[in-house]
Motif scaffolding. Sequence first.
Motif, PDB file in Angstrom:
ATOM      1  N   LEU A 113       0.828  -1.208   0.000  1.00  0.00           N
ATOM      2  CA  LEU A 113       0.000   0.000   0.000  1.00  0.00           C
ATOM      3  C   LEU A 113       0.866   1.263   0.000  1.00  0.00           C
ATOM      4  N   VAL A 114       2.002   1.183   0.715  1.00  0.00           N
ATOM      5  CA  VAL A 114       2.948   2.309   0.704  1.00  0.00           C
ATOM      6  C   VAL A 114       3.465   2.538  -0.713  1.00  0.00           C
ATOM      7  N   LEU A 115       3.795   1.446  -1.411  1.00  0.00           N
ATOM      8  CA  LEU A 115       4.260   1.558  -2.791  1.00  0.00           C
ATOM      9  C   LEU A 115       3.171   2.120  -3.697  1.00  0.00           C
ATOM     10  N   PHE A 116       1.925   1.723  -3.433  1.00  0.00           N
ATOM     11  CA  PHE A 116       0.805   2.236  -4.225  1.00  0.00           C
ATOM     12  C   PHE A 116       0.680   3.756  -4.082  1.00  0.00           C
ATOM     13  N   ALA A 117       0.791   4.226  -2.844  1.00  0.00           N
ATOM     14  CA  ALA A 117       0.688   5.660  -2.597  1.00  0.00           C
ATOM     15  C   ALA A 117       1.886   6.417  -3.174  1.00  0.00           C
ATOM     16  N   TRP A 118       3.041   5.755  -3.224  1.00  0.00           N
ATOM     17  CA  TRP A 118       4.270   6.413  -3.657  1.00  0.00           C
ATOM     18  C   TRP A 118       4.451   6.366  -5.174  1.00  0.00           C
ATOM     19  N   GLN A 119       4.248   5.167  -5.770  1.00  0.00           N
ATOM     20  CA  GLN A 119       4.580   4.983  -7.176  1.00  0.00           C
ATOM     21  C   GLN A 119       3.402   4.535  -8.046  1.00  0.00           C
ATOM     22  N   GLY A 120       2.258   4.235  -7.444  1.00  0.00           N
ATOM     23  CA  GLY A 120       1.105   3.884  -8.254  1.00  0.00           C
ATOM     24  C   GLY A 120       0.810   2.393  -8.303  1.00  0.00           C
ATOM     25  N   GLY A 121      -0.256   2.057  -9.016  1.00  0.00           N
ATOM     26  CA  GLY A 121      -0.778   0.698  -9.029  1.00  0.00           C
ATOM     27  C   GLY A 121       0.106  -0.331  -9.687  1.00  0.00           C
ATOM     28  N   GLU A 122       0.795   0.026 -10.777  1.00  0.00           N
ATOM     29  CA  GLU A 122       1.622  -0.961 -11.469  1.00  0.00           C
ATOM     30  C   GLU A 122       2.775  -1.435 -10.600  1.00  0.00           C
ATOM     31  N   VAL A 123       3.423  -0.502  -9.926  1.00  0.00           N
ATOM     32  CA  VAL A 123       4.534  -0.864  -9.036  1.00  0.00           C
ATOM     33  C   VAL A 123       4.023  -1.700  -7.873  1.00  0.00           C
ATOM     34  N   SER A 124       2.903  -1.276  -7.296  1.00  0.00           N
ATOM     35  CA  SER A 124       2.326  -2.011  -6.172  1.00  0.00           C
ATOM     36  C   SER A 124       1.910  -3.422  -6.582  1.00  0.00           C
ATOM     37  N   SER A 125       1.277  -3.563  -7.748  1.00  0.00           N
ATOM     38  CA  SER A 125       0.849  -4.880  -8.229  1.00  0.00           C
ATOM     39  C   SER A 125       2.045  -5.783  -8.497  1.00  0.00           C
ATOM     40  N   THR A 126       3.111  -5.208  -9.032  1.00  0.00           N
ATOM     41  CA  THR A 126       4.316  -5.988  -9.290  1.00  0.00           C
ATOM     42  C   THR A 126       4.913  -6.496  -7.989  1.00  0.00           C
ATOM     43  N   TYR A 127       4.941  -5.635  -6.982  1.00  0.00           N
ATOM     44  CA  TYR A 127       5.434  -6.051  -5.663  1.00  0.00           C
ATOM     45  C   TYR A 127       4.595  -7.192  -5.107  1.00  0.00           C
ATOM     46  N   TYR A 128       3.267  -7.056  -5.185  1.00  0.00           N
ATOM     47  CA  TYR A 128       2.391  -8.099  -4.649  1.00  0.00           C
ATOM     48  C   TYR A 128       2.582  -9.427  -5.387  1.00  0.00           C
ATOM     49  N   ALA A 129       2.796  -9.365  -6.703  1.00  0.00           N
ATOM     50  CA  ALA A 129       3.036 -10.592  -7.462  1.00  0.00           C
ATOM     51  C   ALA A 129       4.311 -11.274  -6.971  1.00  0.00           C
ATOM     52  N   GLY A 130       5.362 -10.480  -6.784  1.00  0.00           N
ATOM     53  CA  GLY A 130       6.621 -11.035  -6.279  1.00  0.00           C
ATOM     54  C   GLY A 130       6.476 -11.561  -4.868  1.00  0.00           C
ATOM     55  N   TYR A 131       5.753 -10.820  -4.021  1.00  0.00           N
ATOM     56  CA  TYR A 131       5.558 -11.225  -2.632  1.00  0.00           C
ATOM     57  C   TYR A 131       4.795 -12.543  -2.555  1.00  0.00           C
ATOM     58  N   LEU A 132       3.756 -12.681  -3.360  1.00  0.00           N
ATOM     59  CA  LEU A 132       2.942 -13.903  -3.326  1.00  0.00           C
ATOM     60  C   LEU A 132       3.733 -15.123  -3.780  1.00  0.00           C
ATOM     61  N   ILE A 133       4.517 -14.973  -4.846  1.00  0.00           N
ATOM     62  CA  ILE A 133       5.253 -16.131  -5.329  1.00  0.00           C
ATOM     63  C   ILE A 133       6.354 -16.504  -4.345  1.00  0.00           C
ATOM     64  N   GLU A 134       6.958 -15.506  -3.683  1.00  0.00           N
ATOM     65  CA  GLU A 134       7.961 -15.808  -2.666  1.00  0.00           C
ATOM     66  C   GLU A 134       7.317 -16.465  -1.446  1.00  0.00           C
ATOM     67  N   LYS A 135       6.151 -16.002  -1.077  1.00  0.00           N
ATOM     68  CA  LYS A 135       5.450 -16.572   0.073  1.00  0.00           C
ATOM     69  C   LYS A 135       5.063 -18.019  -0.216  1.00  0.00           C
ATOM     70  N   ALA A 136       4.602 -18.270  -1.440  1.00  0.00           N
ATOM     71  CA  ALA A 136       4.230 -19.638  -1.815  1.00  0.00           C
ATOM     72  C   ALA A 136       5.448 -20.558  -1.798  1.00  0.00           C
ATOM     73  N   LEU A 137       6.549 -20.092  -2.363  1.00  0.00           N
ATOM     74  CA  LEU A 137       7.758 -20.910  -2.393  1.00  0.00           C
ATOM     75  C   LEU A 137       8.333 -21.108  -0.995  1.00  0.00           C
ATOM     76  N   SER A 138       8.068 -20.166  -0.092  1.00  0.00           N
ATOM     77  CA  SER A 138       8.595 -20.313   1.269  1.00  0.00           C
ATOM     78  C   SER A 138       7.929 -21.477   1.999  1.00  0.00           C
ATOM     79  N   ILE A 139       6.720 -21.860   1.564  1.00  0.00           N
ATOM     80  CA  ILE A 139       6.069 -23.021   2.174  1.00  0.00           C
ATOM     81  C   ILE A 139       6.896 -24.269   1.908  1.00  0.00           C
TER      82      ILE A 139
END
Length: 344
Positions: A58-84
């Motif tokens: 959300l901080v990234l969304f407020a700072w750089q917009g939706g595309e940057v925020s969505s890219t972060y979330y995509a990376g975060y989700l795949i890392e979280k999944a692989l961490s399992i």
Amino acid sequence: MNDLSFTVPLWVWAAVSLVIAVMLAVDLIAHRDNHVIGFKEAAVWSGVWIAIGLAFGLVLFAWQGGEVSSTYYAGYLIEKALSIDNVFVFALVFSFFAVPDAYQHKVLFWGVIGALVFRLVFIFVGAELLQLFFWTAYLFGAFLIWTGYKMAVSKDEEVHPDRNVVVRLVKKIVPTDPTFHGGRFFTKINGRRVATLLFVALVAIEATDLIFAVDSVAAILAITTNTFLVWTANAFAVLGLRSLYFCLAGLLRRFAYLHYGLAVLLAFAGVKLILSETPVGKLPIPLTLGVIVATITVSIGWSLVVTRDDGGTTPGTDGAEADQATGAGSPPSARSHGTEPRRP
């Protein structure tokens, strides 16, 4: 390789690094006494780490917009999944070395610090290679597809932590006592400083995570080569790894088909990376997010439905084997199903 580009001031890097350091310090202070981490405590901490990771988006969304925020979330989700998948192997290592429950958090804490360092190095090296040499996208992509294939077909391969080359090297170089001495990594015996079995378990955790780091960093580089986004997605996903382990340790047998979902994600990341250097170009982030969410949901849902119908046991195992997942032996793993641990 075209990618998101925005200026990240040095003070932002410093601020994020400080936040990560503070969170590690808080976690260390909160668990400075060696005690057994219960499910409730682990669930609360997991909620805290996930909330922090999502809030940063959300901080990234407020700072750089939706595309940057969505890219972060995509990376975060795949890392979280692989961490399992990391959790499966951590459980295997702890079972193999019979690490007492009270000391497991300490091992994971220092293991996470090592994981952050490894990933930071891989991120900058990998991103630089992709930016300088377009053909490295084909190499990384092929590597991810191959890794996905191996994960899907090698679930019955055995993993022996004591055969890891790093663990064997440490035992040869560092005098080691094959017993535990409380929560100490080193102790003195007859005036001689030696490593304890707890230190050997830590080395095994670090060595296995080094392999995971290669997979996970390559996967997120397929989404973006922006080092700030890759690093923060990795860091916030890894920070919650300890709590995630204690949440899932007793439920590992329920994730019987998760490795298929992770294999699909790795292969998808590989294809995405290869396509980025073809006329097709980078796949849209909304599509990437959709594939990640759908794959994780289906693989976990499939696992829970099947194991519920089988009374909680993993397909192909009997009740005794399933009990291994709770500490009596090695749990079924996305990379090491069917392993029978041996004491060193």
